[in-house]
Scaffold this motif. Structure first.
Motif, short mmCIF file in Angstrom:
data_model
loop_
_atom_site.label_atom_id
_atom_site.label_comp_id
_atom_site.label_asym_id
_atom_site.label_seq_id
_atom_site.Cartn_x
_atom_site.Cartn_y
_atom_site.Cartn_z
N TYR A 1 1.00 -1.08 -0.20
CA TYR A 1 -0.03 -0.10 -0.02
C TYR A 1 0.75 1.31 -0.08
O TYR A 1 0.59 2.11 -0.69
CB TYR A 1 -0.93 -0.07 1.26
CG TYR A 1 -1.79 1.22 1.40
CD1 TYR A 1 -2.96 1.18 0.67
CD2 TYR A 1 -1.25 2.37 2.02
CE1 TYR A 1 -3.54 2.78 0.65
CE2 TYR A 1 -1.88 3.30 2.37
CZ TYR A 1 -3.20 3.47 1.36
OH TYR A 1 -4.07 4.69 1.90
N LYS A 2 1.95 1.16 0.89
CA LYS A 2 2.85 2.34 0.99
C LYS A 2 3.71 2.55 -0.40
O LYS A 2 3.65 3.80 -0.85
CB LYS A 2 3.92 2.25 2.02
CG LYS A 2 3.12 2.37 3.35
CD LYS A 2 4.17 2.36 4.43
CE LYS A 2 3.52 2.65 5.75
NZ LYS A 2 4.28 2.66 6.83
N HIS B 1 1.29 4.27 -2.99
CA HIS B 1 1.11 5.67 -2.55
C HIS B 1 2.25 6.61 -2.55
O HIS B 1 2.36 7.66 -1.66
CB HIS B 1 0.16 5.80 -1.39
CG HIS B 1 -1.03 5.29 -1.83
ND1 HIS B 1 -1.61 3.77 -1.52
CD2 HIS B 1 -2.45 5.81 -2.33
CE1 HIS B 1 -3.02 3.86 -1.94
NE2 HIS B 1 -3.28 4.95 -2.39
N ASN B 2 3.54 5.99 -3.00
CA ASN B 2 5.00 6.69 -2.97
C ASN B 2 4.95 6.94 -1.50
O ASN B 2 5.89 8.04 -1.31
CB ASN B 2 4.83 7.80 -3.77
CG ASN B 2 4.83 7.16 -5.25
OD1 ASN B 2 5.30 6.06 -5.69
ND2 ASN B 2 4.27 8.42 -6.01
N ASP B 3 4.73 6.16 -0.43
CA ASP B 3 5.28 6.57 1.03
C ASP B 3 6.28 5.32 1.48
O ASP B 3 6.80 5.52 2.57
CB ASP B 3 4.14 6.16 1.78
CG ASP B 3 3.00 7.60 1.79
OD1 ASP B 3 3.31 8.48 0.91
OD2 ASP B 3 2.05 7.43 2.11
N ALA B 4 6.65 4.60 0.56
CA ALA B 4 7.78 3.59 0.96
C ALA B 4 9.05 4.05 0.21
O ALA B 4 9.15 5.11 -0.74
CB ALA B 4 7.29 2.40 0.24
N CYS C 1 9.00 1.17 -4.41
CA CYS C 1 8.14 1.66 -5.37
C CYS C 1 8.51 1.22 -6.98
O CYS C 1 7.42 1.15 -7.44
CB CYS C 1 8.15 3.19 -5.18
SG CYS C 1 7.77 3.91 -3.51
#
Length: 87
Positions: free
Chosen positions: A34-35, A38-41, A46
């Motif tokens: 999920y991260k 949404h480019n939070d990883a 990513c």
């Protein structure tokens, strides 16, 4: 759950709000996925997540599905890119 637990172990897991080991691994993998979507990883995660883009217009094309990459070995099936897309 893949292995049966005794009644006392099951009640203990419920009281402590713990997941069995296999479910915890799946949950953590899905959180990272999920991260990454949404480019939070981190960037290296990513880059491993590829959105599914069908060749034809389909109803389920906008369901945030991931492309499952083909592997030749069982070890390749355990990689992040394949496991994340298959879950």
């Amino acid at each position: 759950m893949r292995c049966p637990l005794s009644d006392s172990a099951t009640t203990l897991l419920r009281e402590l709000n713990w997941l069995p080991f296999v479910c915890r691994v799946d949950y953590k993998l899905l959180v990272f996925t999920y991260k990454a979507m949404h480019n939070d990883a981190p960037v290296y995660l990513c880059e491993l997540v590829c959105p599914y883009q069908p060749t034809k217009t389909l109803r389920y094309a906008n369901n945030n599905m991931l492309e499952v990459k083909r592997t030749r070995t069982k070890a390749g099936d355990c990689s992040f890119a394949v496991a994340a897309a298959s879950l």
